[in-house]
Design a protein around this motif. Structure first.
Motif, mmCIF file in Angstrom:
data_model
loop_
_atom_site.group_PDB
_atom_site.id
_atom_site.type_symbol
_atom_site.label_atom_id
_atom_site.label_comp_id
_atom_site.label_asym_id
_atom_site.label_seq_id
_atom_site.Cartn_x
_atom_site.Cartn_y
_atom_site.Cartn_z
ATOM 1 N N LEU A 264 -0.912 27.059 8.129
ATOM 2 C CA LEU A 264 -1.768 26.534 9.238
ATOM 3 C C LEU A 264 -3.121 27.500 9.418
ATOM 4 O O LEU A 264 -3.997 27.151 9.323
ATOM 5 C CB LEU A 264 -1.018 26.381 10.636
ATOM 6 N N GLY A 265 -2.783 28.655 9.765
ATOM 7 C CA GLY A 265 -3.841 29.434 10.119
ATOM 8 C C GLY A 265 -4.372 29.399 11.617
ATOM 9 O O GLY A 265 -5.300 28.717 11.874
ATOM 10 N N ASN A 266 -3.695 30.216 12.410
ATOM 11 C CA ASN A 266 -4.143 30.104 13.835
ATOM 12 C C ASN A 266 -5.619 30.640 13.988
ATOM 13 O O ASN A 266 -6.250 30.468 15.184
ATOM 14 C CB ASN A 266 -3.057 31.152 14.629
ATOM 15 N N VAL A 267 -6.152 31.336 12.942
ATOM 16 C CA VAL A 267 -7.455 31.793 13.252
ATOM 17 C C VAL A 267 -8.624 30.541 13.545
ATOM 18 O O VAL A 267 -9.338 30.798 14.053
ATOM 19 C CB VAL A 267 -8.045 32.801 11.963
ATOM 20 N N ILE A 268 -8.199 29.613 12.843
ATOM 21 C CA ILE A 268 -9.012 28.241 13.180
ATOM 22 C C ILE A 268 -9.324 28.074 14.518
ATOM 23 O O ILE A 268 -10.129 27.750 15.000
ATOM 24 C CB ILE A 268 -8.666 27.279 12.176
ATOM 25 N N LEU A 269 -7.975 27.737 15.036
ATOM 26 C CA LEU A 269 -7.803 27.379 16.357
ATOM 27 C C LEU A 269 -8.569 28.369 17.174
ATOM 28 O O LEU A 269 -9.175 28.119 18.291
ATOM 29 C CB LEU A 269 -6.377 27.181 16.741
ATOM 30 N N GLU A 270 -8.481 29.819 16.904
ATOM 31 C CA GLU A 270 -8.585 30.914 17.898
ATOM 32 C C GLU A 270 -10.504 30.870 17.941
ATOM 33 O O GLU A 270 -11.121 31.184 19.035
ATOM 34 C CB GLU A 270 -8.280 32.108 17.377
ATOM 35 N N ALA A 271 -10.991 30.690 16.712
ATOM 36 C CA ALA A 271 -12.225 30.550 16.470
ATOM 37 C C ALA A 271 -12.999 29.329 17.335
ATOM 38 O O ALA A 271 -13.851 29.380 18.307
ATOM 39 C CB ALA A 271 -12.861 30.295 14.982
ATOM 40 N N TRP A 272 -12.254 28.191 17.306
ATOM 41 C CA TRP A 272 -12.842 26.986 17.925
ATOM 42 C C TRP A 272 -12.608 27.278 19.523
ATOM 43 O O TRP A 272 -13.508 26.823 20.133
ATOM 44 C CB TRP A 272 -11.706 25.773 17.650
ATOM 45 N N SER A 273 -11.463 27.630 19.788
ATOM 46 C CA SER A 273 -11.285 28.135 21.454
ATOM 47 C C SER A 273 -12.242 28.871 21.967
ATOM 48 O O SER A 273 -12.725 28.931 23.238
ATOM 49 C CB SER A 273 -9.932 28.533 21.612
ATOM 50 N N HIS A 274 -12.656 29.986 21.366
ATOM 51 C CA HIS A 274 -13.707 30.885 21.602
ATOM 52 C C HIS A 274 -15.082 30.242 21.505
ATOM 53 O O HIS A 274 -15.916 31.152 21.844
ATOM 54 C CB HIS A 274 -13.491 32.263 20.945
ATOM 55 N N GLY A 275 -15.326 29.267 20.919
ATOM 56 C CA GLY A 275 -16.590 28.906 20.848
ATOM 57 C C GLY A 275 -17.490 29.668 19.738
ATOM 58 O O GLY A 275 -18.623 29.936 19.836
ATOM 59 N N LYS A 276 -16.853 29.716 18.659
ATOM 60 C CA LYS A 276 -17.429 30.588 17.578
ATOM 61 C C LYS A 276 -17.563 29.770 16.234
ATOM 62 O O LYS A 276 -16.706 29.013 15.883
ATOM 63 C CB LYS A 276 -16.684 31.840 17.351
#
Length: 356
Positions: A264-276
């Protein structure tokens, strides 16, 4: 309805961060949860604040005493759902059907299925993973797709951003790229380091620097590679971060170079949620959730040259970065919100136990 959740890891990684994030969200939403974690583990030491938990040795997957200890704890619990994560906890958990409890195994990767077959139901965090489980012989009617949700953002101001950058020798005018993940082969760090060698050291007069969040078996080989490539001075090795949020907040670009095996890659979701803005490779999970040119810039896996081109293009094009950021924020709210995912788990548990 009370649920009991078991994981046998000693150290932190993506699955363990999800475990803590999920149980924290369940607790905030007034769900009754209890956890079982390995004695002295990183989860036990600092990551389950507010979540009631037990510690068991969980020695090995073959240890008969560990299996007895798990069985006794489950027998003394009034939880109707027992959910296990990864191989060790799942192998040590055996519940006979019809005993008033349902054993749910949650898979976050393409593991060998035999150790999971004795569960009563299975959850996969991508559709591709669920399809793979069914092809592997698990009954389709008992395989369920529930994705992950993004970690809630802890807002920080400009002063915190500048202070963090100054700690690692960067000014606010430097281009700071962040990548996060265990330093293991599947994360593709060696391709990112080679991409840094190929990419300009400066873009539009701004120095380009990479911050790597993580630790693991590939640390020394990757550091040697960086030195041999002449880019060691452009990389900051931040180590494993129990709270990566400040690093995301300080970043200009998030890069996720995983290889195809990444689920999956949680980093994708983290980047989106942090607005990056996000530059990611087209691994399995990214192909399922990321949209090239809309909410992420997607390049082929194992392609250092494509990563280098993507880095330069995104750092030069502020308009493109902003479009990716806005679309990513929409995706998080629409498809990966905490509320939506918790509601799916509630519905699944009710359906499995026949609760109203």
């Amino acid at each position: 309805m009370k649920t009991l959740h078991l994981i046998g890891s000693a150290e932190m990684g993506g699955a363990e961060r999800w475990f803590a994030r999920f149980l924290g969200a369940m607790t905030r939403r007034q769900e009754k949860v209890e956890a079982v974690v390995r004695t002295g583990s990183a989860l036990a030491r600092r990551h389950l604040t507010g979540v009631p938990f037990y510690e068991l040795p969980l020695r090995t997957v073959w240890d008969p005493l560990s299996r007895v200890e798990v069985s006794r704890l489950i027998a003394g619990s009034d939880a109707r759902i027992v959910q296990t994560y990864m191989g060790r906890a799942t192998r040590l958990t055996h519940i006979r059907p019809g005993r008033g409890r349902v054993h749910v195994a949650r898979l976050g990767g393409y593991y060998r299925l035999d150790p999971f077959r004795h569960a009563h139901a299975w959850i996969g965090n991508t559709r591709g993973l669920c399809d793979w489980m069914v092809k592997g012989g698990l009954p389709a009617s008992r395989v369920f797709h529930i994705t992950n949700f993004a970690e809630p953002v802890k807002a920080s101001g400009a002063a915190e951003r500048i202070a963090l950058r100054e700690q690692i020798g960067l000014s606010d005018s430097d281009c700071m790229m962040v990548t996060a993940g265990r330093l293991v082969e599947v994360k593709g760090h060696r391709f990112l380091i080679d991409a840094l060698r190929r990419a300009p050291a400066e873009v539009a007069g701004r120095r380009v620097r990479l911050v790597i969040l993580g630790d693991g078996e590939r640390l020394l080989p990757l550091q040697r590679q960086a030195a041999e490539a002449g880019v060691a001075g452009r990389i900051h090795w931040a180590g494993w971060q129990h709270d990566p949020a400040p690093w995301y907040q300080a970043a200009d670009l998030v890069v996720f170079p995983s290889r195809d095996e990444e689920t999956l890659g949680n980093v994708i979701l983290e980047a989106w949620s942090h607005g990056k803005p996000l530059l990611t490779t087209a691994f399995r999970g990214a192909r399922e959730i990321a949209r090239h040119g809309e909410d992420a810039w997607v390049v082929p896996c194992d392609d250092s040259a494509a990563l280098a081109v993507g880095i330069e293009q995104l750092l030069r094009d502020a308009g493109l970065r902003q479009r990716l950021v806005q679309a990513g924020l929409v995706r998080v709210q629409k498809d990966f919100s905490e509320a939506a995912v918790i509601d799916q788990y509630r519905a699944l548990y009710a359906g499995l136990t026949g609760a109203d």
